[in-house]
Design a protein around this motif. Sequence first.
Motif, PDB file in Angstrom:
ATOM      1  N   VAL A   1       8.350  69.822 -61.510  1.00  0.00           N
ATOM      2  CA  VAL A   1       9.014  68.778 -60.716  1.00  0.00           C
ATOM      3  C   VAL A   1       7.962  67.762 -60.265  1.00  0.00           C
ATOM      4  CG1 VAL A   1      10.376  68.307 -58.648  1.00  0.00           C
ATOM      5  CG2 VAL A   1      10.777  70.389 -59.960  1.00  0.00           C
ATOM      6  N   LEU A   2       6.775  68.249 -60.046  1.00  0.00           N
ATOM      7  CA  LEU A   2       5.639  67.341 -59.849  1.00  0.00           C
ATOM      8  C   LEU A   2       5.593  66.422 -61.075  1.00  0.00           C
ATOM      9  CD1 LEU A   2       4.026  68.407 -57.368  1.00  0.00           C
ATOM     10  CD2 LEU A   2       2.215  69.061 -58.929  1.00  0.00           C
ATOM     11  N   PRO A   3       5.290  65.162 -60.946  1.00  0.00           N
ATOM     12  CA  PRO A   3       5.278  64.290 -62.130  1.00  0.00           C
ATOM     13  C   PRO A   3       4.368  64.806 -63.251  1.00  0.00           C
ATOM     14  CG  PRO A   3       5.207  62.959 -60.142  1.00  0.00           C
ATOM     15  CD  PRO A   3       5.086  64.390 -59.701  1.00  0.00           C
ATOM     16  N   VAL A   4       3.233  65.410 -62.880  1.00  0.00           N
ATOM     17  CA  VAL A   4       2.324  66.005 -63.859  1.00  0.00           C
ATOM     18  C   VAL A   4       2.006  67.410 -63.363  1.00  0.00           C
ATOM     19  CG1 VAL A   4       0.057  65.830 -64.955  1.00  0.00           C
ATOM     20  CG2 VAL A   4       1.330  63.748 -64.412  1.00  0.00           C
ATOM     21  N   LYS A   5       1.943  68.373 -64.301  1.00  0.00           N
ATOM     22  CA  LYS A   5       1.780  69.766 -63.886  1.00  0.00           C
ATOM     23  C   LYS A   5       0.471  69.988 -63.117  1.00  0.00           C
ATOM     24  CE  LYS A   5      -0.322  71.200 -68.217  1.00  0.00           C
ATOM     25  NZ  LYS A   5      -0.209  71.911 -69.470  1.00  0.00           N
ATOM     26  N   ALA A   6       0.526  70.949 -62.203  1.00  0.00           N
ATOM     27  CA  ALA A   6      -0.667  71.313 -61.416  1.00  0.00           C
ATOM     28  C   ALA A   6      -1.669  72.048 -62.313  1.00  0.00           C
ATOM     29  CB  ALA A   6      -0.265  72.225 -60.268  1.00  0.00           C
ATOM     30  N   ALA A   7      -2.939  71.836 -62.148  1.00  0.00           N
ATOM     31  CA  ALA A   7      -3.556  71.026 -61.122  1.00  0.00           C
ATOM     32  C   ALA A   7      -3.596  69.562 -61.591  1.00  0.00           C
ATOM     33  CB  ALA A   7      -4.972  71.512 -60.859  1.00  0.00           C
TER      34      ALA A   7
ATOM     35  N   LEU B   1       4.923  49.069 -73.365  1.00  0.00           N
ATOM     36  CA  LEU B   1       6.389  49.230 -73.351  1.00  0.00           C
ATOM     37  C   LEU B   1       7.119  48.044 -72.713  1.00  0.00           C
ATOM     38  CD1 LEU B   1       7.257  52.965 -72.630  1.00  0.00           C
ATOM     39  CD2 LEU B   1       7.298  51.723 -74.772  1.00  0.00           C
ATOM     40  N   GLU B   2       6.437  47.216 -72.027  1.00  0.00           N
ATOM     41  CA  GLU B   2       7.023  46.007 -71.438  1.00  0.00           C
ATOM     42  C   GLU B   2       8.226  46.271 -70.538  1.00  0.00           C
ATOM     43  OE1 GLU B   2       7.627  43.291 -74.653  1.00  0.00           O
ATOM     44  OE2 GLU B   2       5.529  42.697 -74.681  1.00  0.00           O
ATOM     45  N   VAL B   3       8.220  47.371 -69.832  1.00  0.00           N
ATOM     46  CA  VAL B   3       9.168  47.600 -68.734  1.00  0.00           C
ATOM     47  C   VAL B   3       8.330  48.077 -67.546  1.00  0.00           C
ATOM     48  CG1 VAL B   3      11.320  48.131 -69.938  1.00  0.00           C
ATOM     49  CG2 VAL B   3       9.626  49.934 -69.580  1.00  0.00           C
ATOM     50  N   ASP B   4       8.937  47.990 -66.394  1.00  0.00           N
ATOM     51  CA  ASP B   4       8.186  48.341 -65.193  1.00  0.00           C
ATOM     52  C   ASP B   4       9.011  49.353 -64.393  1.00  0.00           C
ATOM     53  OD1 ASP B   4       6.665  48.461 -62.952  1.00  0.00           O
ATOM     54  OD2 ASP B   4       6.582  46.302 -62.598  1.00  0.00           O
ATOM     55  N   GLU B   5       8.731  50.625 -64.578  1.00  0.00           N
ATOM     56  CA  GLU B   5       9.447  51.667 -63.836  1.00  0.00           C
ATOM     57  C   GLU B   5       8.444  52.506 -63.052  1.00  0.00           C
ATOM     58  OE1 GLU B   5      12.630  51.980 -63.365  1.00  0.00           O
ATOM     59  OE2 GLU B   5      13.156  50.355 -64.742  1.00  0.00           O
ATOM     60  N   ARG B   6       8.936  53.045 -61.939  1.00  0.00           N
ATOM     61  CA  ARG B   6       8.041  53.744 -61.014  1.00  0.00           C
ATOM     62  C   ARG B   6       8.434  55.205 -60.832  1.00  0.00           C
ATOM     63  NH1 ARG B   6       5.465  50.534 -56.946  1.00  0.00           N
ATOM     64  NH2 ARG B   6       5.448  48.413 -57.656  1.00  0.00           N
ATOM     65  N   ILE B   7       7.434  55.990 -60.518  1.00  0.00           N
ATOM     66  CA  ILE B   7       7.658  57.355 -60.025  1.00  0.00           C
ATOM     67  C   ILE B   7       7.641  57.280 -58.505  1.00  0.00           C
ATOM     68  CG2 ILE B   7       6.642  59.646 -59.752  1.00  0.00           C
ATOM     69  CD1 ILE B   7       5.214  59.215 -62.419  1.00  0.00           C
ATOM     70  N   THR B   8       8.640  57.900 -57.895  1.00  0.00           N
ATOM     71  CA  THR B   8       8.610  58.071 -56.441  1.00  0.00           C
ATOM     72  C   THR B   8       8.795  59.563 -56.168  1.00  0.00           C
ATOM     73  OG1 THR B   8       9.660  55.928 -56.197  1.00  0.00           O
ATOM     74  CG2 THR B   8       9.603  57.338 -54.246  1.00  0.00           C
ATOM     75  N   SER B   9       7.792  60.172 -55.633  1.00  0.00           N
ATOM     76  CA  SER B   9       7.878  61.607 -55.326  1.00  0.00           C
ATOM     77  C   SER B   9       7.647  61.833 -53.843  1.00  0.00           C
ATOM     78  CB  SER B   9       6.800  62.391 -56.084  1.00  0.00           C
ATOM     79  OG  SER B   9       7.132  62.529 -57.419  1.00  0.00           O
ATOM     80  N   LEU B  10       8.444  62.719 -53.287  1.00  0.00           N
ATOM     81  CA  LEU B  10       8.257  63.089 -51.884  1.00  0.00           C
ATOM     82  C   LEU B  10       8.202  64.610 -51.781  1.00  0.00           C
ATOM     83  CD1 LEU B  10      10.756  60.641 -50.161  1.00  0.00           C
ATOM     84  CD2 LEU B  10       8.264  60.471 -50.172  1.00  0.00           C
TER      85      LEU B  10
ATOM     86  N   THR C   1      -1.533  79.597 -37.079  1.00  0.00           N
ATOM     87  CA  THR C   1      -0.540  80.342 -37.850  1.00  0.00           C
ATOM     88  C   THR C   1       0.586  79.466 -38.379  1.00  0.00           C
ATOM     89  OG1 THR C   1       0.629  80.866 -35.815  1.00  0.00           O
ATOM     90  CG2 THR C   1      -0.959  82.487 -36.582  1.00  0.00           C
ATOM     91  N   THR C   2       0.565  78.199 -38.102  1.00  0.00           N
ATOM     92  CA  THR C   2       1.640  77.311 -38.552  1.00  0.00           C
ATOM     93  C   THR C   2       1.048  76.021 -39.089  1.00  0.00           C
ATOM     94  OG1 THR C   2       2.926  78.166 -36.705  1.00  0.00           O
ATOM     95  CG2 THR C   2       3.855  76.287 -37.868  1.00  0.00           C
ATOM     96  N   ASP C   3       1.645  75.565 -40.193  1.00  0.00           N
ATOM     97  CA  ASP C   3       1.123  74.346 -40.806  1.00  0.00           C
ATOM     98  C   ASP C   3       2.268  73.727 -41.599  1.00  0.00           C
ATOM     99  OD1 ASP C   3      -0.639  72.490 -42.043  1.00  0.00           O
ATOM    100  OD2 ASP C   3      -0.848  73.827 -43.763  1.00  0.00           O
ATOM    101  N   PHE C   4       2.515  72.454 -41.419  1.00  0.00           N
ATOM    102  CA  PHE C   4       3.510  71.815 -42.289  1.00  0.00           C
ATOM    103  C   PHE C   4       3.054  70.415 -42.669  1.00  0.00           C
ATOM    104  CE2 PHE C   4       4.990  71.858 -37.905  1.00  0.00           C
ATOM    105  CZ  PHE C   4       5.148  70.517 -37.624  1.00  0.00           C
ATOM    106  N   GLY C   5       3.489  69.982 -43.833  1.00  0.00           N
ATOM    107  CA  GLY C   5       3.006  68.716 -44.358  1.00  0.00           C
ATOM    108  C   GLY C   5       4.110  67.880 -44.961  1.00  0.00           C
ATOM    109  N   PHE C   6       3.852  66.588 -45.011  1.00  0.00           N
ATOM    110  CA  PHE C   6       4.783  65.630 -45.596  1.00  0.00           C
ATOM    111  C   PHE C   6       3.942  64.762 -46.531  1.00  0.00           C
ATOM    112  CE2 PHE C   6       7.373  61.611 -45.068  1.00  0.00           C
ATOM    113  CZ  PHE C   6       8.410  62.062 -45.887  1.00  0.00           C
ATOM    114  N   SER C   7       4.363  64.671 -47.790  1.00  0.00           N
ATOM    115  CA  SER C   7       3.493  64.002 -48.764  1.00  0.00           C
ATOM    116  C   SER C   7       4.290  63.121 -49.706  1.00  0.00           C
ATOM    117  CB  SER C   7       2.723  65.064 -49.555  1.00  0.00           C
ATOM    118  OG  SER C   7       3.603  66.008 -50.109  1.00  0.00           O
ATOM    119  N   GLY C   8       3.610  62.258 -50.405  1.00  0.00           N
ATOM    120  CA  GLY C   8       4.302  61.364 -51.322  1.00  0.00           C
ATOM    121  C   GLY C   8       3.403  60.798 -52.391  1.00  0.00           C
ATOM    122  N   TYR C   9       4.062  60.242 -53.397  1.00  0.00           N
ATOM    123  CA  TYR C   9       3.361  59.580 -54.498  1.00  0.00           C
ATOM    124  C   TYR C   9       4.266  58.456 -54.999  1.00  0.00           C
ATOM    125  CZ  TYR C   9       1.412  58.736 -59.149  1.00  0.00           C
ATOM    126  OH  TYR C   9       0.870  58.133 -60.251  1.00  0.00           O
TER     127      TYR C   9
END
Lengths: 186, 432
Positions: free
Chosen positions: B135-141, B240-249, B223-231
Amino acid sequence: MTVMRPILAIVVAASVVTTPVRAGQDETTVYLSLEQAPKSLFPGAQIERKDVPSTPDFKEKLKAKLGRVTPTVWEDSYRTFTATQDNKKIGYAVVVDEIGKVNPFTLIVAATPEFRVRDVAVMVYREPRGGEITQKRFLAQYKGKKSSDPILLDRDIVGISGATLSVIGANRAVHKALSVLELVYQ
Amino acid sequence: MTIGGYGSMRYEDNTLDKPKPGSGFDFRRFVLTADATPNDRLQAYVEIEFERLAEIEVERAVDRGEDGVAFAEELEGGDGGEISMEQMWGQFKFGDPFSVRLGQILVPLGRFNINHDDDKWDIPRRSLVDRNVPVLPVKAAWTELGIGATGSRSIGKSGQLSYQGYVVNGAILDFAIEKQVETEDGQGIQKLASEVSLTRGPVNGEEGVRAGTWRVAYSPTLTTDFGFSGYIGRYTPDFLEVDERITSLGVDGLWKRGSFALEGEYIHTDLGNTDRVVNAFIDTVTGSTGIAPLAGARGTETEFAITDLTPSRRGFWLEGRYKFWSERWKDSFWAKGFDNPQLVGVVRYERVKLHNAIDEVTIENGEIEHGDAATLRQERTTFALAYRPLQTVVFSVATEFNRRLEGPVLVFPRGFTERRYATILAGLAFGF
C-alpha cells in the motif's frame, strides 16, 4: 518543481535563529563533568568523594554480587560520593562505565541510604546511536530500583526503539553501580 | 565509526497450487551499516543491502575462429537478487530540536518503513501494507534522495514530540527492459519487454525534485507513541506528458503495558487519475497513432507494459505481542548463558484493499490488451511464537491464514485464484 527554494530558505533561517549546541569532542557528548555530576543529583548537599580501587578481592566480591549480570567494563577504581545535608547522610553515588554497542558511556547513579536508586544521569555518551537513553523520562524508570530487582528490558524497564543495546548497557550500569555502593557503604 | 548490520532468512511452505510461490528456504537479506559521528553535531550513516543475493558472476570472452570472431558476455545470479544502497545520509545538528539531513533517506511514511530492521520484528515476514502488496507507494524499505529537517523536543515531564520533513526526488513510473527466450508454436523466440512500474526515485538528478514527505510523532510517555505521516509527489515521468500525483497518508501507533504491546499502522495511497496515465502510456508507445507496433524482426517479439496501477489503495496492520519468561527455566538449555532470554507470542491482523486495480496493460504484436480493472481485498492473520536468547537475535515460527475477500484473484501473491490459503514460516533474524 521548485520546492527546494523555500526549504533552503527555511534551513538558512533556522541556522540563524537556533543556538548551536555545546562543542563536541570526537564522537563524544559530555553532559556532566565529574564535578557537576554528584551536585546535580544531590543539589544543596555536601559532597564527599572517595575513590575505591578495584582490587582482585573487591572484583571477586562484585562479581559474586552481580550474579547473572556480566559487565562489559571492569573499572580500575570506582569514584564514589557521599552526600550529607544538615549533618544527615542523604545518599551515595558512583560513576560507572558500560558499553552500549561499541563505545562505553559514563553514568552516575545516586542511591538512597537504603541503597535504592535515587537518580541516574548520563555524564558522557560516546555512541552515534542510542542517545535516547539520556532522556530524563527514560532514566526516571530506575528510581526506587534495588540490586535484587531484575532491572531487565521488557521486564521492569521499558525499552526505546533504536536504542536497544544502549538500554541493555544502562541496565547493566545501574546494576553494577548499586552493587558497588552496597559493597563500599553497606 | 561503528559497523553494524542485520540479516535474516526463513523457511516457507504454503497450501497454494503449484507452481508454489515462495516455498523453500529464502535468504531474505543481509544489511551492513556504518555509522560515524566525527563531532556531536555531525553524523553520517550508510546502509548497504544484499537481498536474496548469493552471487553475481560475470563472464566475458572473445573467441577468434576460422570464420571470424565472437564476443560473448554472460551474467549469472539468483532470481530477485539485489544490491542496494538503502540509506546514505549526513546530518548536521543546528540545535537540539533541529537537524538537517541530506542524502538517501528513509521515507517516513508509517512506522514500519523507518523501523524496518528484521531483528526488531518477531514475525519472519513483513506486512502486506509495507512490503507484499504494498500500500506504500514503493515497498519497504523505501528510500529517496533528498534533504530535510528532523528533531525532537521534550513536552512536559515525560512527553516527546518528534518530526521529520523532507523534499525528495520522489517515486516515479520507471521502466525496466526484460529479455526473455520463449518457445511458441514449436519455435524459439526472443522477446524484449519494456515494463513500466512504480519505483523509488532516480538518483541521477534527471527528473527533478518532485515530492515532499513528513512525519510528526508524539509520545506522551515511554509506553505510548503515535504518529501522523504523509507523502505527496508527482510520479509520472516527463516522457508520458501527464501530471499525476501520489498522495499517501499514514496513521500509526504503539502502546505498551507491562509485557504486552500493541502496535499498528494504517496507510491510504491515492494515485490520481490512473486512466490518464494508461492512455498517455498507450499514446507514447503508439506515437499518438493508436496503432500498436507490430512484432519485431522474425523470431523476435516486443512487448510494452505498464503494471500494477491502482487509483487508490489502503490497508492496515495491527500487531499484539506478549513477552514472557519463567524464572523456573533459568537453568534450562534455552536460558543457559543468556541474561534475559524471552519468548514472545504474537498475533498480527492485516487487511488491504486495491480499488479498481489494473494488473497490466500490454501492447504486444500489434494489439493493445487492457486488463479489466477489479477491486481486490485480502486479509491475513498471523500467529507466531518467537524465542529471543538476546534482544538482537530472534528465532520464530509462524502460521499465516490468508483470505480473499473481494475480487477474482489474491492480492498477494498476485494472480492466484484461491479463496483461502495458509502458510507456515520459520525464520531467523539477527542484528549486530
